[in-house]
Enzyme design. Sequence first.
Site, PDB file in Angstrom:
ATOM      1  N   LYS A 172       8.493 -15.874  -7.569  1.00 18.61           N
ATOM      2  CA  LYS A 172       7.466 -16.421  -6.669  1.00 18.61           C
ATOM      3  C   LYS A 172       7.765 -17.885  -6.318  1.00 18.61           C
ATOM      4  O   LYS A 172       7.596 -18.298  -5.175  1.00 18.61           O
ATOM      5  CB  LYS A 172       6.070 -16.271  -7.291  1.00 18.61           C
ATOM      6  CG  LYS A 172       5.568 -14.831  -7.294  1.00 18.61           C
ATOM      7  CD  LYS A 172       5.395 -14.312  -5.875  1.00 18.61           C
ATOM      8  CE  LYS A 172       5.137 -12.834  -5.786  1.00 18.61           C
ATOM      9  NZ  LYS A 172       5.187 -12.313  -4.408  1.00 18.61           N
TER      10      LYS A 172
ATOM     11  N   TYR B 172       8.612 -12.562 -12.723  1.00 15.99           N
ATOM     12  CA  TYR B 172       7.751 -12.517 -11.536  1.00 15.99           C
ATOM     13  C   TYR B 172       7.484 -13.937 -11.022  1.00 15.99           C
ATOM     14  O   TYR B 172       7.644 -14.230  -9.834  1.00 15.99           O
ATOM     15  CB  TYR B 172       6.439 -11.834 -11.934  1.00 15.99           C
ATOM     16  CG  TYR B 172       5.392 -11.759 -10.851  1.00 15.99           C
ATOM     17  CD1 TYR B 172       5.569 -10.956  -9.735  1.00 15.99           C
ATOM     18  CD2 TYR B 172       4.200 -12.477 -10.962  1.00 15.99           C
ATOM     19  CE1 TYR B 172       4.581 -10.867  -8.756  1.00 15.99           C
ATOM     20  CE2 TYR B 172       3.208 -12.391  -9.997  1.00 15.99           C
ATOM     21  CZ  TYR B 172       3.407 -11.585  -8.894  1.00 15.99           C
ATOM     22  OH  TYR B 172       2.434 -11.495  -7.928  1.00 15.99           O
TER      23      TYR B 172
ATOM     24  N   ILE C  29      -6.327  -9.639  -7.556  1.00 11.75           N
ATOM     25  CA  ILE C  29      -7.092  -9.089  -6.426  1.00 11.75           C
ATOM     26  C   ILE C  29      -7.783  -7.803  -6.869  1.00 11.75           C
ATOM     27  O   ILE C  29      -7.148  -6.915  -7.454  1.00 11.75           O
ATOM     28  CB  ILE C  29      -6.160  -8.780  -5.226  1.00 11.75           C
ATOM     29  CG1 ILE C  29      -5.330 -10.015  -4.840  1.00 11.75           C
ATOM     30  CG2 ILE C  29      -6.966  -8.273  -4.028  1.00 11.75           C
ATOM     31  CD1 ILE C  29      -6.097 -11.181  -4.287  1.00 11.75           C
TER      32      ILE C  29
ATOM     33  N   GLY D 239       5.617  -3.274   2.527  1.00 15.22           N
ATOM     34  CA  GLY D 239       4.791  -3.021   1.338  1.00 15.22           C
ATOM     35  C   GLY D 239       3.434  -2.480   1.723  1.00 15.22           C
ATOM     36  O   GLY D 239       2.434  -2.680   1.011  1.00 15.22           O
TER      37      GLY D 239
ATOM     38  N   GLN E 164      -1.113  -2.266  -2.982  1.00 17.03           N
ATOM     39  CA  GLN E 164      -2.539  -2.584  -3.133  1.00 17.03           C
ATOM     40  C   GLN E 164      -3.079  -3.417  -1.969  1.00 17.03           C
ATOM     41  O   GLN E 164      -4.047  -3.035  -1.318  1.00 17.03           O
ATOM     42  CB  GLN E 164      -2.777  -3.350  -4.449  1.00 17.03           C
ATOM     43  CG  GLN E 164      -4.260  -3.550  -4.756  1.00 17.03           C
ATOM     44  CD  GLN E 164      -4.545  -4.740  -5.673  1.00 17.03           C
ATOM     45  OE1 GLN E 164      -3.691  -5.580  -5.909  1.00 17.03           O
ATOM     46  NE2 GLN E 164      -5.752  -4.798  -6.185  1.00 17.03           N
TER      47      GLN E 164
HETATM   48  C1  AKB Z   1      -0.275  -9.752 -11.209  1.00 20.08           C
HETATM   49  O1  AKB Z   1      -1.124  -9.676 -12.118  1.00 20.08           O
HETATM   50  O2  AKB Z   1       0.930  -9.626 -11.382  1.00 20.08           O
HETATM   51  C2  AKB Z   1      -0.767 -10.079  -9.820  1.00 20.08           C
HETATM   52  C3  AKB Z   1      -0.768 -11.541  -9.569  1.00 20.08           C
HETATM   53  C4  AKB Z   1      -1.844 -12.386 -10.118  1.00 20.08           C
HETATM   54  O3  AKB Z   1       0.100 -12.030  -8.929  1.00 20.08           O
HETATM   55  N1  AKB Z   1      -2.069  -9.510  -9.614  1.00 20.08           N
END
Ligand code: AKB
Length: 319
Positions: free
Chosen positions: A146, A142, A172, A8, A12
């Site tokens: 995680k 997501y 970030i 990756g 970013q």
């Molecule tokens: C997102 O917004 O998906 C990421 C995160 C906070 O994991 N920046």
Amino acid sequence: MKKILVTGSVGQIGSELTLALRKKYGAENVIACGHSKRPSEELLGSGPFEFMEVRKYDEVKSVIEKYDVGVIYHLAALLSAVGESNPQLAWDINVNGLMTVLEIARNYNCSVFTPSSIGAFGPSTPKNGTPQDTIQRPTSMYGITKVSGELLCDYYYSKYKVDTRGLRYPGIISYVSPPGGGTTDYAVDIYYKALENKKYTCFLKSDTKLDMMYMPDALNAAINLMEADPSKLKHRNAFNVTAMNFTPEQVTASIKKRIPEFKIDYSIDPVRQGIADSWPDYMDDSTARKEWGWKPVYNLEKMTDDMLKNLSLKLNIKY
Ligand code: AKB
């Protein structure tokens, strides 16, 4: 020295982490990998680069063998908003990609850093001062990937002794590389638009509070965690880390101190608002501070100074 691989590396965090690792450990010791996106000239010119698909064991294996890799920073992943638009692909890249990397690490004796996120928490998690060890029932794909990733990494550590370590990153912020498809992306865009248009339309409500971190702190956090004495680590996957928390209204006030004519309005995106509402307002990161000395440098005001100064040079816009 065993080599370091960054997956990756065109993303970013990956693009800046690769350069920071090359500076610290020597350019030839850090191999950047990407899949489809074209790497920047700086990334290509500053050290080895390989095209590689993290879901394909044989492709990863040939890079590991070619360079004799001992440490993997695995950053290839889809972010929250884009993950919600294609949940099956998010699972495939974020979980199956990680599984490939963990299997490689088991077979080639590599240590692995992989980021988790504030997205690993959900609506039933305590919102204020979210503890290190608490309820994790995320509602976005997501977040599900995680939490799965955190558990997989812990499993590979306890069952196979693979040295896995991770951080729960907040949003970030950086003036170098843009984020792609996250819920916290507004906190980067707002600085660009403040300089370019003196106006920003925000997709989150004015009072949505989220944890954030400036890129230099995020890079130091990853490198310091990987260098930490393993005997001090009671936790591994993944540590809460934060540097500041703010709402769109508060970051606007910070920008207005430097650009008084700056204005914000709101056009709420229900998907990203829903994701943000399910995340903590702020995490308690005292465990990271205690176990490996986490200490961020940038708060909101210091970050705003640095972002505007550097973006004004990059975009050639005075303020
Ligand atoms: C997102 O917004 O998906 C990421 C995160 C906070 O994991 N920046």
